[in-house]
Design a protein around this motif. Structure first.
Motif, PDB file in Angstrom:
ATOM      1  N   ALA A   1      10.069  -4.596   9.074  1.00 43.85           N
ATOM      2  CA  ALA A   1       9.496  -3.246   9.065  1.00 43.85           C
ATOM      3  C   ALA A   1      10.580  -2.187   9.032  1.00 43.85           C
ATOM      4  N   GLY A   2      11.757  -2.484   9.610  1.00 48.41           N
ATOM      5  CA  GLY A   2      12.830  -1.499   9.595  1.00 48.41           C
ATOM      6  C   GLY A   2      13.300  -1.180   8.188  1.00 48.41           C
ATOM      7  N   LYS A   3      13.319  -2.171   7.307  1.00 54.86           N
ATOM      8  CA  LYS A   3      13.735  -1.906   5.937  1.00 54.86           C
ATOM      9  C   LYS A   3      12.769  -0.956   5.230  1.00 54.86           C
ATOM     10  N   VAL A   4      11.477  -1.118   5.499  1.00 55.32           N
ATOM     11  CA  VAL A   4      10.500  -0.226   4.872  1.00 55.32           C
ATOM     12  C   VAL A   4      10.603   1.178   5.437  1.00 55.32           C
ATOM     13  N   LEU A   5      10.727   1.270   6.762  1.00 58.99           N
ATOM     14  CA  LEU A   5      10.820   2.595   7.370  1.00 58.99           C
ATOM     15  C   LEU A   5      12.122   3.293   7.020  1.00 58.99           C
TER      16      LEU A   5
ATOM     17  N   LEU B   1       0.828  -1.210   0.000  1.00 57.88           N
ATOM     18  CA  LEU B   1       0.000   0.000   0.000  1.00 57.88           C
ATOM     19  C   LEU B   1       0.859   1.255   0.000  1.00 57.88           C
ATOM     20  N   VAL B   2       1.996   1.231   0.701  1.00 56.64           N
ATOM     21  CA  VAL B   2       2.886   2.384   0.722  1.00 56.64           C
ATOM     22  C   VAL B   2       3.431   2.660  -0.677  1.00 56.64           C
ATOM     23  N   MET B   3       3.740   1.601  -1.396  1.00 54.91           N
ATOM     24  CA  MET B   3       4.377   1.782  -2.696  1.00 54.91           C
ATOM     25  C   MET B   3       3.370   2.127  -3.796  1.00 54.91           C
ATOM     26  N   PHE B   4       2.181   1.530  -3.757  1.00 49.24           N
ATOM     27  CA  PHE B   4       1.274   1.625  -4.904  1.00 49.24           C
ATOM     28  C   PHE B   4      -0.046   2.325  -4.614  1.00 49.24           C
ATOM     29  N   ARG B   5      -0.288   2.799  -3.389  1.00 52.65           N
ATOM     30  CA  ARG B   5      -1.483   3.598  -3.098  1.00 52.65           C
ATOM     31  C   ARG B   5      -1.062   4.852  -2.359  1.00 52.65           C
ATOM     32  N   PRO B   6      -0.592   5.853  -3.102  1.00 50.31           N
ATOM     33  CA  PRO B   6      -0.081   7.074  -2.441  1.00 50.31           C
ATOM     34  C   PRO B   6      -1.082   7.750  -1.509  1.00 50.31           C
ATOM     35  N   PRO B   7      -2.403   7.787  -1.817  1.00 49.92           N
ATOM     36  CA  PRO B   7      -3.302   8.445  -0.855  1.00 49.92           C
ATOM     37  C   PRO B   7      -3.296   7.801   0.537  1.00 49.92           C
ATOM     38  N   ALA B   8      -3.010   6.523   0.609  1.00 46.32           N
ATOM     39  CA  ALA B   8      -2.998   5.832   1.911  1.00 46.32           C
ATOM     40  C   ALA B   8      -1.590   5.658   2.457  1.00 46.32           C
ATOM     41  N   ARG B   9      -0.603   6.336   1.899  1.00 45.41           N
ATOM     42  CA  ARG B   9       0.790   6.094   2.288  1.00 45.41           C
ATOM     43  C   ARG B   9       1.054   6.523   3.715  1.00 45.41           C
ATOM     44  N   GLU B  10       0.590   7.709   4.095  1.00 40.10           N
ATOM     45  CA  GLU B  10       0.880   8.207   5.456  1.00 40.10           C
ATOM     46  C   GLU B  10       0.213   7.335   6.503  1.00 40.10           C
ATOM     47  N   MET B  11      -1.038   6.909   6.240  1.00 39.87           N
ATOM     48  CA  MET B  11      -1.708   6.031   7.200  1.00 39.87           C
ATOM     49  C   MET B  11      -0.953   4.712   7.342  1.00 39.87           C
TER      50      MET B  11
END
Length: 752
Positions: A712-716, A683-693
């Protein structure tokens, strides 16, 4: 200047000498052809045109002339052919030879156009000649039309994709659409293929006409054989059209010897064609049908010959009793004729119409006095012993009575109508303005009442029946209507299950066409159509009715009853959860419809709102049902169901905070931490409107669950590095978590 007959004879003799030269040496063809074109052109005499057309047909059909030389001569000859075809030519020999020449030249011109895209003049000339032949084809005589059929066959063969034998040598491949580049400047592949399909239908229409010419049919069948052999894409269509053709159905009596010979020739041509196809391809998928068709051809020919040689059959027996001339020979006794009493004078009732006996006791007996079971016991044995001849006489007698009564009534109605019309005309002629309206009013209704009374007396009592109207059904209560709606919904779900079973049992390998979001719900009768129908019944059909129901329920202080849409939604929810992995697509379709319906109703409510009114209350169903569906199948997901979860989150129309929280809650299970992190990362990569959530949820998972920190550390670290602790803090955290591990030395830190 007109030529004399002697000069024409000399020129023909010279042309024959030139023909003998080219037949002996094929290298002289280009020189001879270019030399005779001015002599045998459109302005020449008929004899010269006929010789020239025949010579050109021989030239381009000659096997000793190389194809490259024919291709060089074709553009030169084409201009002369076009000029001759534009003339009002009536000579069949000239037309037939010219069309044969065009049939031989068409592949050459097509190949020339493929190799020379800049030569648009030659292709336009060939297209004009083709259109002229197709336009005049139906008006040509039979001998010329046969040549047109050959021309159509060559056009279809060229403008249909063929096989590429050697891609490295395109000049050696057969001329077809397969050798045309996709970005050709003059040749449009879709247009040419569509034209060839239409011309093929025109060829096959000869086999479907009501009356057919054996010569035309045989020519068509002979021209279809090369298409079946060389063009596999249209072979099955041609074979199916041939198997729908039966010569005996296209001929009409009298069956003269000429007609029989024509039928026999068409049958032999069709049979030989199919035999050749079966011989060349023994494993053809239509092998069984072709064998059955050949057997039917043989049987129909035998039946026709038998009917033609059969003698006239005996006359049919009379249907109304036995013939008087055959009684002695058949030794049969005819039943005595019934004595039909005449009808009484005056109006006729039903009992008088159906009474054929003169016995007063029988005619006055009331059958209603007997119980129904006794009537049945008496009537069945009596009906089994009734003489059919007597029954036929009785039915005929009643029919004659009814027709007589009907004719008399119609005649009397016509007389009354004519009398009323004549009386009205007399009243109009004798009209005086001094008469009072009361006099006219008194006479008019009295006369009309007398006519109506006379008609009523003349009509029978029970013969004329009034219109019969079924009573209105009682109104359904709200509970009954809801029950009927729920049963209808259950039947639709049964149709979905039946379509699923039929599609799983079928062996077809074609993928269904995806019709998109704007499709019609009833455009097809497959599983997707029933699903769309259900979802739109649940969302769009009751749109705008829920607010009125809530207002009525609130004003009365009574809880609102569940509607049919709520029933459909609940049934859809249970149906999807029964097998959510296979029916996830249905859930996504439903949620998209719910979201779209919510937005449409909110927009309509905002347009109807005024400044003085309060904000209207619109019930939103998407948020409720997406959370219910998510809560329904999340407990059953394991680490291998990442595709299912990602597909659901990526295809639903809106991702809310509540959805993200439920996905993040999966991290409570150590075995599903990877599932949670991968879903949030997608969702972070392919749904920008929901990225912050999603990043907030990812940070919360990282801080709450220690097992999730490597993933999760790699993503953050890529998307929100400030959420990670400092390296020194992270090292101290690791040391505190592992007290038994010795601290690294200073040299090791320096080397690090």
């Amino acid at each position: 200047m007109a030529q004399s007959p002697e000069q024409v004879v000399d020129q023909v003799a010279q042309l024959d000498a030139a023909r003998k030269l080219v037949l002996g040496d094929a290298a002289l063809y280009p020189q001879i052809v270019n030399g005779i074109l001015p002599i045998v052109g459109a302005n020449a005499r008929l004899e010269l045109r006929r010789w020239g057309a025949e010579f050109l047909a021989e030239t381009f059909a000659s096997p000793i002339l190389a194809t490259s030389q024919k291709q060089q001569l074709a553009p030169t000859v084409l201009n002369s052919i076009q000029e001759t075809l534009l003339l009002p030519e009536t000579d069949n020999a000239v037309l037939a030879s010219l069309i044969q020449t065009c049939a031989s030249m068409y592949p050459l011109i097509f190949r020339h156009t493929v190799n020379h895209p800049g030569d648009n003049k030659t292709w336009e000339m060939m297209s004009a000649v083709k259109q002229e032949i197709l336009r005049k084809m139906d008006s040509f005589p039979c001998s010329v039309k046969i040549c047109c059929i050959k021309f159509l066959q060559r056009v279809v063969q060229v403008q249909t994709p063929g096989l590429i034998a050697d891609p490295r040598r395109p000049d050696q491949n057969e001329t077809s659409l397969a050798v045309v580049p996709r970005n050709h400047a003059l040749l449009s592949l879709p247009q040419l293929e569509a034209e060839s399909s239409g011309l093929l239908d025109r060829l096959l229409d000869v086999l479907q006409e009501e009356t057919c010419n054996p010569l035309i049919v045989n020519a068509t069948l002979n021209c279809l054989a090369p298409l079946i052999r060389t063009r596999q894409s249209i072979a099955n269509k041609i074979i199916q059209s041939i198997m729908d053709f039966f010569p005996t159905k296209h001929v009409h009596p009298p069956f003269t010897p000429t007609v029989r010979v024509g039928v026999k020739s068409m049958e032999r041509t069709a049979r030989a064609l199919l035999f050749n196809v079966m011989k060349k391809n023994p494993g053809h998928p239509l092998m069984g049908k072709m064998q059955h068709y050949i057997e039917r051809l043989m049987q129909s020919r035998l039946e026709t010959a038998e009917d033609a040689s059969r003698k006239r059959g005996p006359p049919a027996e009379p249907t109304d009793g036995l013939d008087q001339t055959k009684r002695a020979r058949l030794d049969a006794v005819a039943p005595p004729p019934l004595k039909i009493p005449p009808l009484p004078a005056g109006p006729t009732s039903y009992d008088q119409l159906f009474t054929l006996t003169q016995d007063i006791g029988l005619s006055s007996f009331d059958v209603k006095q007997l119980p129904p079971d006794i009537v049945v016991k008496i009537a069945i044995p009596l009906l089994s012993q009734v003489n059919p001849a007597l029954l036929t006489q009785a039915v005929d007698a009643i029919r004659n009575r009814y027709e007589t009564i009907t004719k008399e009534q119609n005649h009397k109605r016509q007389q009354l109508h004519q009398a009323a019309t004549a009386a009205a005309a007399d009243d109009d002629d004798d009209y005086e303005p001094d008469y009072e309206p009361e006099d006219i009013g008194d006479n008019g209704p009295g006369e009309a009442a007398a006519i109506a009374q006379e008609e009523a007396e003349l009509e029978p009592d029970l013969v004329s029946l009034g219109p019969f109207v079924l009573p209105q059904p009682p109104p359904l209560s709200e509970e009954e209507a809801s029950e009927v709606g729920r049963s209808a919904v259950s039947r639709v779900f049964g149709m979905i299950d039946a379509v699923d079973a039929a599609s799983s049992s079928s062996s077809t390998q074609t993928k269904p066409q995806q019709l998109g979001f704007a499709r019609l719900a009833g455009s097809t009768f497959d599983r997707e159509a029933w699903v769309v129908l259900l979802t739109r019944l649940a969302t769009r059909a009751p749109a705008g009715l829920e607010i009125d129901d809530k207002v009525k329920a609130g004003s009365a202080g009574v809880k609102r009853h569940s509607t049919i849409s709520d029933s459909i939604r609940e049934t859809l929810y249970r149906y999807i959860l029964e097998d959510f992995r296979a029916r996830l697509k249905i859930g996504i379709t439903w949620l998209n419809e719910e979201w779209y319906n919510d937005r449409v109703r909110m927009k309509a409510a905002n347009q109807e709102r005024t400044d003085a009114d309060d904000e209207p209350t619109v019930t939103l169903y998407y948020d409720t049902w997406v959370l219910r569906l998510l809560d329904g199948f999340l407990p059953y997901l394991d680490s291998k169901d990442i595709k299912i979860l990602v597909r659901f989150l990526s295809e639903i129309p809106e991702v809310t905070i509540a959805i993200i929280q439920r996905v993040a809650g999966l991290a409570r299970d150590p075995e599903r931490i990877t599932l949670t992190v991968q879903a949030l990362m997608y969702l972070v990569m392919f749904r920008p409107p929901a990225r912050e959530m999603c990043l907030n949820a990812m940070e919360d998972v990282y801080q709450t669950y220690e097992e999730s920190r490597p993933a999760a550390g790699k993503v953050l670290a890529k998307w929100r590095p400030q959420a990670l602790p400092a390296p020194a803090e992270q090292a101290s955290t690791n040391d505190s978590s592992n007290p038994t591990q010795p601290a690294p030395s200073t040299e090791a830190q320096a080397s690090t």
